[in-house]
Motif scaffolding. Structure first.
Motif, PDB file in Angstrom:
ATOM      1  N   THR A 100       0.851  -1.185   0.000  1.00 45.06           N
ATOM      2  CA  THR A 100       0.000   0.000   0.000  1.00 45.06           C
ATOM      3  C   THR A 100       0.891   1.241   0.000  1.00 45.06           C
ATOM      4  O   THR A 100       2.101   1.160   0.255  1.00 45.06           O
ATOM      5  N   THR A 101       0.290   2.383  -0.242  1.00 46.31           N
ATOM      6  CA  THR A 101       1.034   3.645  -0.216  1.00 46.31           C
ATOM      7  C   THR A 101       1.644   3.876   1.166  1.00 46.31           C
ATOM      8  O   THR A 101       2.782   4.321   1.275  1.00 46.31           O
ATOM      9  N   GLU A 102       0.889   3.560   2.210  1.00 50.04           N
ATOM     10  CA  GLU A 102       1.393   3.739   3.575  1.00 50.04           C
ATOM     11  C   GLU A 102       2.600   2.844   3.855  1.00 50.04           C
ATOM     12  O   GLU A 102       3.556   3.254   4.517  1.00 50.04           O
ATOM     13  N   GLU A 106       6.380   4.047   4.820  1.00 52.54           N
ATOM     14  CA  GLU A 106       7.057   3.563   6.024  1.00 52.54           C
ATOM     15  C   GLU A 106       8.414   2.945   5.691  1.00 52.54           C
ATOM     16  O   GLU A 106       9.397   3.161   6.405  1.00 52.54           O
ATOM     17  N   ILE A 107       8.473   2.178   4.611  1.00 51.39           N
ATOM     18  CA  ILE A 107       9.744   1.577   4.196  1.00 51.39           C
ATOM     19  C   ILE A 107      10.750   2.658   3.837  1.00 51.39           C
ATOM     20  O   ILE A 107      11.917   2.598   4.246  1.00 51.39           O
ATOM     21  N   VAL A 108      10.312   3.660   3.086  1.00 49.03           N
ATOM     22  CA  VAL A 108      11.206   4.777   2.724  1.00 49.03           C
ATOM     23  C   VAL A 108      11.689   5.477   3.979  1.00 49.03           C
ATOM     24  O   VAL A 108      12.879   5.801   4.106  1.00 49.03           O
ATOM     25  N   TYR A 109      10.799   5.700   4.933  1.00 54.99           N
ATOM     26  CA  TYR A 109      11.181   6.345   6.186  1.00 54.99           C
ATOM     27  C   TYR A 109      12.222   5.523   6.945  1.00 54.99           C
ATOM     28  O   TYR A 109      13.219   6.051   7.435  1.00 54.99           O
ATOM     29  N   ILE A 110      11.991   4.226   7.034  1.00 56.06           N
ATOM     30  CA  ILE A 110      12.915   3.345   7.754  1.00 56.06           C
ATOM     31  C   ILE A 110      14.308   3.384   7.117  1.00 56.06           C
ATOM     32  O   ILE A 110      15.316   3.493   7.810  1.00 56.06           O
TER      33      ILE A 110
END
Length: 113
Positions: A100-102, A106-110
């Protein structure tokens, strides 16, 4: 990863961890083959294909690892009474979905921190 998360959390989730591990591994063979075929298809493109193939492989591996860990943690917190067969079925069904977009955010943030 299942065994490591189970051990580090001190959670006794699942009766036979080795059976769960092998059951999930058998269930995701199609995912693994598909991601490798996509990677190798890019390698056939001269020049930039190598970089595109490596990128596809990295993205598939990152998403799989993130998704698998998220599913395990969620199941351990909410479904401690699941049988081994239920655990295997649940993990396989959740791993087959598209991100999902979320989840992507989250993966990009991590990985950016």
């Amino acid at each position: 990863m299942f065994l490591a998360i189970r051990q580090k959390s001190g959670n006794t989730f699942g009766n036979d961890p080795s059976r769960i591990t092998s059951g999930v591994a058998a269930g995701i063979v199609k995912y693994y083959i598909g991601s490798k075929l996509a990677t190798y298809a890019f390698f056939l493109i001269p020049g930039a294909g190598i970089f595109a193939g490596m990128s596809v492989s990295a993205i598939c591996n990152i998403y799989f690892t993130y998704n698998f860990a998220s599913i395990l943690i969620q199941l351990m917190d909410t479904k401690p009474e699941y049988s081994d067969d239920d655990i295997i079925t649940e993990i396989i069904s959740l791993l087959k979905k598209l991100p999902t977009t979320e989840e992507i955010k989250e993966i990009v943030y991590i990985y950016s921190n």
